[in-house]
Design an enzyme around this catalytic site. Structure first.
Site, PDB file in Angstrom:
ATOM      1  N   SER A   1     -51.323 -21.831 -40.370  1.00  0.00           N
ATOM      2  CA  SER A   1     -51.778 -21.147 -39.164  1.00  0.00           C
ATOM      3  C   SER A   1     -53.305 -21.141 -39.204  1.00  0.00           C
ATOM      4  CB  SER A   1     -51.259 -19.715 -39.160  1.00  0.00           C
ATOM      5  OG  SER A   1     -51.855 -19.014 -40.229  1.00  0.00           O
ATOM      6  N   LYS A   2     -53.895 -20.569 -38.191  1.00  0.00           N
ATOM      7  CA  LYS A   2     -55.361 -20.540 -38.117  1.00  0.00           C
ATOM      8  C   LYS A   2     -55.973 -19.906 -39.350  1.00  0.00           C
ATOM      9  CE  LYS A   2     -56.926 -20.794 -33.450  1.00  0.00           C
ATOM     10  NZ  LYS A   2     -57.278 -20.083 -32.282  1.00  0.00           N
ATOM     11  N   ARG A   3     -55.298 -18.869 -39.832  1.00  0.00           N
ATOM     12  CA  ARG A   3     -55.754 -18.143 -41.022  1.00  0.00           C
ATOM     13  C   ARG A   3     -55.936 -19.092 -42.211  1.00  0.00           C
ATOM     14  NH1 ARG A   3     -52.241 -15.692 -44.628  1.00  0.00           N
ATOM     15  NH2 ARG A   3     -50.498 -16.323 -43.315  1.00  0.00           N
TER      16      ARG A   3
END
Ligand code: GLU
Length: 472
Positions: free
Chosen positions: A245-247
């Site tokens: 994910s973006k994280r």
């Protein structure tokens, strides 16, 4: 298997609904490498049939990202939406051959079907109620969809180059929609027709498309076309094992460019993310083309490791052949930080000094940042560590050092080294006790290349002024 006489054609088929994220870039890279390895073609198809979500901005980001990575496609870009009439034509052909049919189910009927399946704990499937019904029974004023008359017995077998032999029983797949009630072709139909018309021999894509492959295979077989070779690559996961994910760093390729990564480093990293050639970590583009094959793609999801990417980038920064090139790459971020353009002289200084700066940098931004002190205006801002180094005793020491440095005529490394070493002896101080506060005063930081070099780069006057600013 790749036959000798069939030219390899791969394609990258992004949906332009967002940026080119690194998962997509890796898919593009694998397709590009496979085509290059086989001396084949690498095509680009923009899957823009979702008119609401597709944007020109996303298309541009895909082009930008690919050209920055050097993944140049062959031939013209294919826009899927532009082929819609051809997709409809193929659906009409299937209708004419009795391999597709009109379905007049209302939304309520479909909802009922879904509710029933849910209640009975069955997978949701269209029950084929219009499959063999006579169109004369069609309700008035209802625009039908066109459904594929899928085989109900037997199975779909795919020999996937990554997943191995995968099988799905046809009875598990329902009659998918080919044309919606408004006459527009569905994604599944468009992909099959475009891949065929573009002569795609190898479909290399994320394994989130594996279930689609079975439906696509049904359709391809009904059309009497050849199945392409498939390679469904496991998706990228984060270091914690969860889907990326973006994280975790699932950013656009442009974000990596902005963070100061080199395309060569990102490409090498993406290559190793799910593909291996023994224990090789540093792989040049030429080697990648020579070695790339589908058999090297791993079966389990690769984990995105930002630290590894940074280390690789540091390596590629050190490998950049000329310091002029490096300076060209960091000029913009440096100028942004100092809020003015660099002079010719300053650029020459940077080129000269680059060998001392580049061993430390992991990104171009780090590199830029580490040189900014050379051009900063006085009084210098001090970072926390520099502030700590410049305690009362250190400032006092600098006050004593100052007249000694003022005397130095030949402002070069040997003379400076002599002077500072003899000062250290007189004061009975270790060299570090002098060099660290001096560094803090000259650079505003606790880290920099060798202090004698720093003095030379800054020049006598600027060095003395900076020391004066901090001395007591
Ligand atoms: N457009 C699809 C995507 O962006 C890819 C379809 C395909 O590769 O077949 O995920």
């Amino acid at each position: 298997m790749v036959t000798q006489n069939k030219k390899v054609v791969t394609r990258f088929a992004p949906s332009p609904t967002g940026f080119l994220h690194i998962g997509g870039a890796r898919t593009a890279l694998f397709n590009w490498l496979f085509a290059k390895h086989h001396n084949g073609k690498f095509l680009l198809r923009i899957e823009d049939t979702d008119r609401k979500r597709s944007t020109q901005e996303a298309i541009d980001a895909i082009f930008d990202g690919m050209s920055w990575l050097g993944l140049h496609h062959d031939g013209d870009v294919v826009y899927q939406y532009a082929n819609r009439e051809r997709h409809v034509e193929v659906a009409q052909k299937l209708l004419a051959e009795g391999k597709a049919y009109y379905c007049y189910c209302s939304a309520e009927e479909l909802e009922e079907m879904r509710a029933k399946a849910r209640a009975e704990g069955r997978p949701i499937k269209y029950d084929g109620r219009w499959r063999d019904r006579d169109p004369s029974e069609a309700p008035k004023g209802v625009a039908p969809v066109v459904r594929f008359k899928a085989p109900q017995t037997g199975e779909q077998v795919i020999h996937d180059h990554v997943q191995g032999k995968v099988t799905v029983a046809n009875e598990q797949l329902d009659d998918m929609i080919l044309l919606r009630a408004d006459g527009s072709p569905t994604y599944m139909l468009s992909v099959v027709v475009d891949d065929h018309d573009m002569g795609v021999t190898h479909v290399i894509r994320g394994d989130d498309h594996l279930t689609n492959a079975f439906r696509q295979a049904q359709l391809i077989r009904a059309l009497g076309w050849d199945l392409p070779e498939y390679a469904h690559i496991p998706l990228i996961h984060g270091t914690d094992g969860a889907k990326l994910s973006k994280r975790h760093g699932a950013l656009g390729v442009d974000a990596y460019r902005d963070m100061g990564f080199l395309p060569s480093a990102l490409k090498n990293y993406l290559l190793r993310l799910g593909w291996a050639h023994g224990d090789d970590e540093i792989i040049s583009e030429a080697q990648a083309i020579e070695w790339f094959g589908l058999e090297g793609i791993g079966k389990s999801p690769a984990r995105f490791d930002f630290a590894k990417l940074e280390n690789l980038n540091g390596y590629y920064i050190r490998e950049v052949e000329s310091n002029d090139t490096l300076v060209t790459l960091i000029r913009e971020p440096v100028e942004k930080q100092i809020n003015r353009a660099l002079t010719e002289q300053e650029i020459a200084l940077l080129v000269n000094a680059m060998d001392e700066f580049k061993p430390r940098a992991k990104t171009l931004n780090d590199l830029a940042e580490s040189t900014v002190f050379l051009f900063a205006s006085r009084p210098l801002a001090l970072n926390d560590k520099a502030k700590k180094l410049l305690n009362d005793a250190a400032r006092h020491m600098l006050g004593k050092l100052l007249p000694r440095l003022e005397q130095v005529e030949n402002w070069k490394v040997p003379a400076l080294e002599n002077e500072i070493k003899s000062f250290a002896e007189n004061e009975e101080l270790k060299l570090g006790k002098i060099a660290q506060p001096l560094r803090a005063a000259l650079t505003g930081s606790n880290m920099s290349p060798g202090i004698f070099d720093v003095l030379v780069w800054l020049g006598k006057q600027e060095s003395l002024e900076r020391i004066k600013d901090q001395a007591q």
